[in-house]
Design a protein around this motif. Structure first.
Motif, PDB file in Angstrom:
ATOM      1  N   TYR A 145     -65.316  39.343  16.264  1.00 39.81           N
ATOM      2  CA  TYR A 145     -64.785  38.652  17.359  1.00 39.81           C
ATOM      3  C   TYR A 145     -63.112  39.009  18.108  1.00 39.81           C
ATOM      4  O   TYR A 145     -62.936  38.880  19.384  1.00 39.81           O
ATOM      5  CB  TYR A 145     -64.735  37.106  17.348  1.00 39.81           C
ATOM      6  CG  TYR A 145     -64.102  36.161  18.402  1.00 39.81           C
ATOM      7  CD1 TYR A 145     -65.187  35.774  19.291  1.00 39.81           C
ATOM      8  CD2 TYR A 145     -63.304  34.971  17.978  1.00 39.81           C
ATOM      9  CE1 TYR A 145     -64.723  34.911  20.912  1.00 39.81           C
ATOM     10  CE2 TYR A 145     -62.460  35.249  18.884  1.00 39.81           C
ATOM     11  CZ  TYR A 145     -63.450  34.087  19.957  1.00 39.81           C
ATOM     12  OH  TYR A 145     -62.761  33.515  21.376  1.00 39.81           O
ATOM     13  N   CYS A 149     -62.047  39.854  21.739  1.00 40.98           N
ATOM     14  CA  CYS A 149     -60.841  39.830  22.609  1.00 40.98           C
ATOM     15  C   CYS A 149     -59.781  40.503  23.114  1.00 40.98           C
ATOM     16  O   CYS A 149     -59.316  40.682  24.667  1.00 40.98           O
ATOM     17  CB  CYS A 149     -60.236  38.144  21.936  1.00 40.98           C
ATOM     18  SG  CYS A 149     -61.350  36.882  21.357  1.00 40.98           S
ATOM     19  N   CYS A 186     -56.998  34.731  16.605  1.00 40.85           N
ATOM     20  CA  CYS A 186     -58.094  34.993  17.418  1.00 40.85           C
ATOM     21  C   CYS A 186     -59.493  33.939  16.253  1.00 40.85           C
ATOM     22  O   CYS A 186     -59.128  33.809  15.250  1.00 40.85           O
ATOM     23  CB  CYS A 186     -59.295  35.451  17.474  1.00 40.85           C
ATOM     24  SG  CYS A 186     -58.654  36.500  18.642  1.00 40.85           S
ATOM     25  N   VAL A 216     -56.792  31.592  21.223  1.00 43.83           N
ATOM     26  CA  VAL A 216     -58.176  31.876  21.812  1.00 43.83           C
ATOM     27  C   VAL A 216     -59.439  30.888  20.731  1.00 43.83           C
ATOM     28  O   VAL A 216     -59.517  31.686  19.307  1.00 43.83           O
ATOM     29  CB  VAL A 216     -57.838  33.106  22.190  1.00 43.83           C
ATOM     30  CG1 VAL A 216     -59.374  33.713  22.948  1.00 43.83           C
ATOM     31  CG2 VAL A 216     -57.169  33.725  23.102  1.00 43.83           C
ATOM     32  N   HIS A 239     -61.349  32.465  25.336  1.00 44.19           N
ATOM     33  CA  HIS A 239     -61.407  34.267  25.376  1.00 44.19           C
ATOM     34  C   HIS A 239     -62.062  34.329  26.943  1.00 44.19           C
ATOM     35  O   HIS A 239     -62.066  35.250  27.450  1.00 44.19           O
ATOM     36  CB  HIS A 239     -62.692  34.698  24.453  1.00 44.19           C
ATOM     37  CG  HIS A 239     -64.183  33.992  24.448  1.00 44.19           C
ATOM     38  ND1 HIS A 239     -64.920  33.447  23.893  1.00 44.19           N
ATOM     39  CD2 HIS A 239     -65.473  33.993  25.715  1.00 44.19           C
ATOM     40  CE1 HIS A 239     -65.719  33.050  23.972  1.00 44.19           C
ATOM     41  NE2 HIS A 239     -66.190  33.566  24.920  1.00 44.19           N
ATOM     42  N   LEU A 242     -59.194  34.550  29.294  1.00 44.95           N
ATOM     43  CA  LEU A 242     -58.533  36.353  29.139  1.00 44.95           C
ATOM     44  C   LEU A 242     -58.192  37.571  30.088  1.00 44.95           C
ATOM     45  O   LEU A 242     -57.915  38.178  30.427  1.00 44.95           O
ATOM     46  CB  LEU A 242     -58.866  37.167  27.128  1.00 44.95           C
ATOM     47  CG  LEU A 242     -58.879  36.864  26.804  1.00 44.95           C
ATOM     48  CD1 LEU A 242     -59.175  36.804  25.638  1.00 44.95           C
ATOM     49  CD2 LEU A 242     -57.186  36.139  25.800  1.00 44.95           C
TER      50      LEU A 242
END
Length: 258
Positions: A145, A149, A186, A216, A239, A242
């Motif tokens: 993950y 990101c 994250c 995030v 996310h 972003l």
């Protein structure tokens, strides 16, 4: 004056003035007065449709953000129940702060309470109808993950790289763009992220001399996290955010934990 009172007033004065003209000018003036009265009545009868059309236009203008917030603020708990309390608060906040002032300015102040359910239904439809990018490619693993990101930031024009698993001092990603340095933590969670993550990334901003800091997550944030983020300048992002993240003002370092 309410919409109904205005209509009654318009009908009364149109009848009075038009009746006076009809006495002197006969049938043409009488027909014109009757036509004007009919137009006022039809305009009044069409008012609910115009109200709904106005609400739809405003909601569609903000449909992407509403859809994003709906995705962020709804989650399935450990018992398989859909929890959407935060989305309901977000939806009501939008109606009260963004919708009502515009509606009242257009002469529908008398509709704000009796037509509340109509506004809720229209906003829900706008939020659910907007098609956001699918989340099927979002990895389940935490490390994956972080890379996911970082890739989203890279596509948005940042020079982003995941940090090492150890020694990152609370930062999972370091990204730079336009003279700004961003540290990101994250959180791939099944429940809202707490204020511990905000504290960690705020400290990481000091360690990495960052001008921006963000947490995030795919699952939203607790009220405590939001409160702490507001006082530290830490961004709380989904996310999906972003893709449109740009360099901005520096983190308020004077308020960051030492």
């Amino acid at each position: 004056m309410s919409g109904r009172s205005k209509t009654v007033s318009h009908l009364f004065w149109t009848s009075v003035v038009g009746g006076g003209f009809a006495l002197f000018h006969g049938r043409p003036a009488l027909l014109a007065t009757l036509g004007l009265l009919a137009a006022i009545v039809l305009y009044r009868l069409d008012r609910p449709r115009r109200f709904r059309a106005l609400v739809r236009r405003i909601a569609k203008r903000h449909a992407r953000i509403l859809a994003l917030r709906r995705r962020q603020e709804r989650f399935v708990d450990a018992y398989g129940n859909m929890v959407e309390d935060r989305w309901l608060r977000e939806r009501d906040y939008f109606i009260e702060r963004s919708l009502l002032p515009k509606i009242e300015a257009r002469g529908f102040a008398d509709y704000t309470e009796p037509r509340w359910d109509d506004m809720v239904a229209i906003v829900e439809r706008a939020a659910s109808a907007f098609r956001l990018p699918a989340e099927t490619d979002m990895p389940e693993d935490g490390i994956a993950y972080e890379r996911y990101c970082a890739n989203l930031l890279t596509r948005a024009g940042w020079q982003a790289r995941p940090t090492q698993a150890s020694g990152d001092q609370g930062a999972d990603i370091i990204a730079e763009r336009g003279g700004a340095r961003l540290v990101v933590q994250c959180k791939r969670y099944a429940k809202p992220v707490g204020n511990g993550a905000v504290q960690e990334v705020a400290a990481a901003a000091r360690h990495w001399s960052a001008t921006m800091a963000a947490v995030v997550s795919n699952a939203g944030f607790t009220p405590a996290a939001r409160k702490l983020a507001a006082t530290t300048g830490v961004l709380l992002l989904h996310h999906d955010d972003l893709a449109e993240l740009h360099p901005m003002r520096a983190v308020r370092r004077s308020r960051l934990p030492a």
